[in-house]
Design a protein around this motif. Structure first.
Motif, PDB file in Angstrom:
ATOM      1  N   LYS A  55     -12.121  16.221  -9.510  1.00  0.00           N
ATOM      2  CA  LYS A  55     -10.840  16.954  -8.892  1.00  0.00           C
ATOM      3  C   LYS A  55      -9.959  15.641  -8.096  1.00  0.00           C
ATOM      4  N   THR A  56     -10.181  14.752  -8.349  1.00  0.00           N
ATOM      5  CA  THR A  56      -9.294  13.875  -7.678  1.00  0.00           C
ATOM      6  C   THR A  56      -8.086  13.396  -8.612  1.00  0.00           C
ATOM      7  N   HIS A  57      -8.318  13.900  -9.913  1.00  0.00           N
ATOM      8  CA  HIS A  57      -7.128  13.673 -10.629  1.00  0.00           C
ATOM      9  C   HIS A  57      -7.209  15.195 -11.615  1.00  0.00           C
ATOM     10  N   MET A  58      -7.931  16.166 -11.483  1.00  0.00           N
ATOM     11  CA  MET A  58      -7.856  17.166 -12.289  1.00  0.00           C
ATOM     12  C   MET A  58      -8.025  18.347 -11.277  1.00  0.00           C
ATOM     13  N   GLY A  59      -7.046  18.414 -10.479  1.00  0.00           N
ATOM     14  CA  GLY A  59      -6.972  19.287  -9.482  1.00  0.00           C
ATOM     15  C   GLY A  59      -6.445  20.834  -9.820  1.00  0.00           C
ATOM     16  N   GLU A  92      -6.764   5.812  -1.714  1.00  0.00           N
ATOM     17  CA  GLU A  92      -5.913   5.627  -0.214  1.00  0.00           C
ATOM     18  C   GLU A  92      -4.883   4.386  -0.683  1.00  0.00           C
ATOM     19  N   PHE A  93      -5.355   3.665  -1.658  1.00  0.00           N
ATOM     20  CA  PHE A  93      -4.558   2.428  -1.847  1.00  0.00           C
ATOM     21  C   PHE A  93      -3.776   2.147  -3.155  1.00  0.00           C
ATOM     22  N   ALA A  94      -3.911   3.259  -3.752  1.00  0.00           N
ATOM     23  CA  ALA A  94      -3.227   3.351  -5.226  1.00  0.00           C
ATOM     24  C   ALA A  94      -2.542   4.371  -5.740  1.00  0.00           C
ATOM     25  N   THR A  95      -1.703   4.557  -6.187  1.00  0.00           N
ATOM     26  CA  THR A  95      -1.025   5.722  -6.938  1.00  0.00           C
ATOM     27  C   THR A  95      -1.843   6.155  -8.138  1.00  0.00           C
ATOM     28  N   SER A  96      -2.222   5.091  -8.889  1.00  0.00           N
ATOM     29  CA  SER A  96      -2.925   5.203 -10.158  1.00  0.00           C
ATOM     30  C   SER A  96      -4.244   4.582  -9.936  1.00  0.00           C
ATOM     31  N   PHE A  97      -5.417   5.155 -10.304  1.00  0.00           N
ATOM     32  CA  PHE A  97      -6.647   4.273 -10.331  1.00  0.00           C
ATOM     33  C   PHE A  97      -7.179   4.352 -11.458  1.00  0.00           C
ATOM     34  N   ASN A  98      -7.876   3.392 -12.135  1.00  0.00           N
ATOM     35  CA  ASN A  98      -8.212   3.312 -13.645  1.00  0.00           C
ATOM     36  C   ASN A  98      -9.431   2.392 -13.601  1.00  0.00           C
ATOM     37  N   VAL A  99     -10.492   2.480 -14.596  1.00  0.00           N
ATOM     38  CA  VAL A  99     -11.720   1.729 -14.742  1.00  0.00           C
ATOM     39  C   VAL A  99     -11.474   1.257 -16.036  1.00  0.00           C
ATOM     40  N   LEU A 100     -11.824  -0.201 -15.935  1.00  0.00           N
ATOM     41  CA  LEU A 100     -12.149  -1.140 -17.182  1.00  0.00           C
ATOM     42  C   LEU A 100     -13.662  -1.251 -17.610  1.00  0.00           C
ATOM     43  N   ARG A 104       0.879  -1.205   0.148  1.00  0.00           N
ATOM     44  CA  ARG A 104      -0.032   0.004   0.093  1.00  0.00           C
ATOM     45  C   ARG A 104       0.954   1.159   0.004  1.00  0.00           C
ATOM     46  N   PRO A 105       0.525   2.107  -1.116  1.00  0.00           N
ATOM     47  CA  PRO A 105      -0.285   2.062  -2.188  1.00  0.00           C
ATOM     48  C   PRO A 105       0.354   1.149  -3.424  1.00  0.00           C
ATOM     49  N   VAL A 106      -0.617   0.506  -4.103  1.00  0.00           N
ATOM     50  CA  VAL A 106      -0.132  -0.187  -5.159  1.00  0.00           C
ATOM     51  C   VAL A 106       0.421   0.768  -6.371  1.00  0.00           C
ATOM     52  N   GLU A 107       0.894   0.571  -7.295  1.00  0.00           N
ATOM     53  CA  GLU A 107       1.343   1.545  -8.225  1.00  0.00           C
ATOM     54  C   GLU A 107       0.090   1.885  -9.189  1.00  0.00           C
ATOM     55  N   LYS A 108      -0.630   0.563  -9.677  1.00  0.00           N
ATOM     56  CA  LYS A 108      -1.834   0.795 -10.500  1.00  0.00           C
ATOM     57  C   LYS A 108      -2.969  -0.181  -9.988  1.00  0.00           C
ATOM     58  N   LEU A 109      -3.998   0.468  -9.799  1.00  0.00           N
ATOM     59  CA  LEU A 109      -5.328  -0.360  -9.405  1.00  0.00           C
ATOM     60  C   LEU A 109      -6.178  -0.179 -10.518  1.00  0.00           C
ATOM     61  N   ASP A 110      -6.748  -1.334 -10.925  1.00  0.00           N
ATOM     62  CA  ASP A 110      -7.839  -1.238 -12.217  1.00  0.00           C
ATOM     63  C   ASP A 110      -9.144  -1.839 -11.506  1.00  0.00           C
TER      64      ASP A 110
END
Length: 341
Positions: A200-204, A82-90, A54-60
């Protein structure tokens, strides 16, 4: 395919993406109630605690849902970050309404050729909503339907005089309780606030503010129809969302194969009609039917969580004819750790 076998598909996507993959699906099966809901946040916490670091580099997040509670996306996006540096959705298939809000919180949205998101205008309900004649079922109110009624009166019909507009509102208020209309306005403001906080979590940066406003306006008001499906080309070119393009064919295939497996497990292509199930009894006609239904699944290569209900359905005679009686026998989450290698 059971969970133990499905792990191979999850790991295949993880290898292709260099990520940790969680799957999150609610039932799309007609006749089976399912939605994004508060209890799922707690289940996700247990899954995240099993991450190797924690945190993982990439969480999908592999996401399929018709939507649900509009507050849950903010809670989930905050938790994932809280748990990932990069968060993505598939998105292999549908991610509508509240599921679209979750996708808005991603650094990258990965949509397959059949992937769709949708407008984020909510359908709201409380004790003051109108009820359906005959059944007494409480009806939801679409935020955009209320706005469209006012726009129809002003722009299409051409009524602009204040007294005539007041009469139009009074007609609406005779069909819909004024407090229900007030609830609609509250949800409009809340939904837009949630979308803004999530983006805003990724467009701050301040430079992103106009983009955020445009995205929210497009998804909340300018698409006109709540069921409008937005494919990956439209999401990227028209809405300016961070949608990945030129996916490797192997990744597209793996995403679709994983969805098809869940589709089979949920039985999404088989409408559930309990009255028909009772009438089609072949052993003893019209005897009660007990059905086990899957409503939601959250999985990773480490843990599987499935929310199921068991319900008994029977037909009873009533003055107006046969009436379907439903009894909830059991409900809850079932958790299974991945088998040891």
């Amino acid at each position: 395919m059971a969970y133990a076998e499905r792990i191979a598909l999850i790991k295949q996507i993880e290898a292709a993406r260099g990520s940790q993959v969680f799957t999150y699906l609610t039932s799309l099966r007609a006749g089976v109630p399912a939605q994004i809901a508060e209890d799922q946040v707690r289940v996700f916490f247990d899954h995240l605690l099993l991450l190797p670091a924690r945190p993982v580099e990439k969480l999908d997040l592999f996401l399929v849902s018709n939507g649900g509670n509009g507050v849950v996306p903010w809670r989930l996006v905050s938790l994932f970050r809280e748990f990932a540096t990069s968060f993505n959705v598939l998105i292999p298939y549908r991610a509508y309404s509240a599921a679209t809000l979750i996708a808005l919180g991603a650094d990258q949205i990965v949509m397959g050729p059949f992937g769709e998101i949708g407008p984020i205008d909510p359908t709201v309900s409380n004790e003051f909503n109108p009820k359906e004649e005959g059944t007494g079922r409480q009806l939801g109110i679409s935020v955009e339907d209320v706005k469209a009624y006012i726009n129809f009166i002003k722009n299409t019909v051409g009524i602009t005089h204040e007294d005539e507009l007041i009469k139009a509102i009074e007609i609406l208020a005779t069909k819909v309780h004024p407090l229900a209309l007030g609830n609609v306005e509250r949800f409009v403001l809340q939904n837009r606030m949630m979308a803004k906080k999530i983006l805003k979590t990724h467009m701050g940066h301040e430079d992103d503010d106009h983009v955020i406003t445009e995205v929210i306006e497009n998804l909340a008001s300018k698409l006109y129809f709540h069921g409008h499906p937005i494919n990956r080309r439209e999401a990227k070119s028209d809405l300016k969302l961070k949608v990945a393009s030129d996916l490797p064919p192997a990744l597209e295939t793996a995403m679709w194969d994983l969805y098809k497996d869940y589709e089979s497990e949920f039985r999404n292509t088989e409408p559930f009609n309990p009255a028909v199930e009772v009438n089609n009894q072949t052993t003893i006609p019209h005897q009660p039917v007990v059905a086990e239904l899957i409503h939601a699944e959250i999985e990773s290569a480490r843990l599987s969580s499935v929310f199921k209900t068991r319900r008994r359905f029977a037909l009873a005679q009533a003055p107006q004819g046969q009436q379907l009686i439903e009894e909830l026998l059991a409900q809850g989450w079932n958790h299974s750790l991945a088998p040891q290698a």
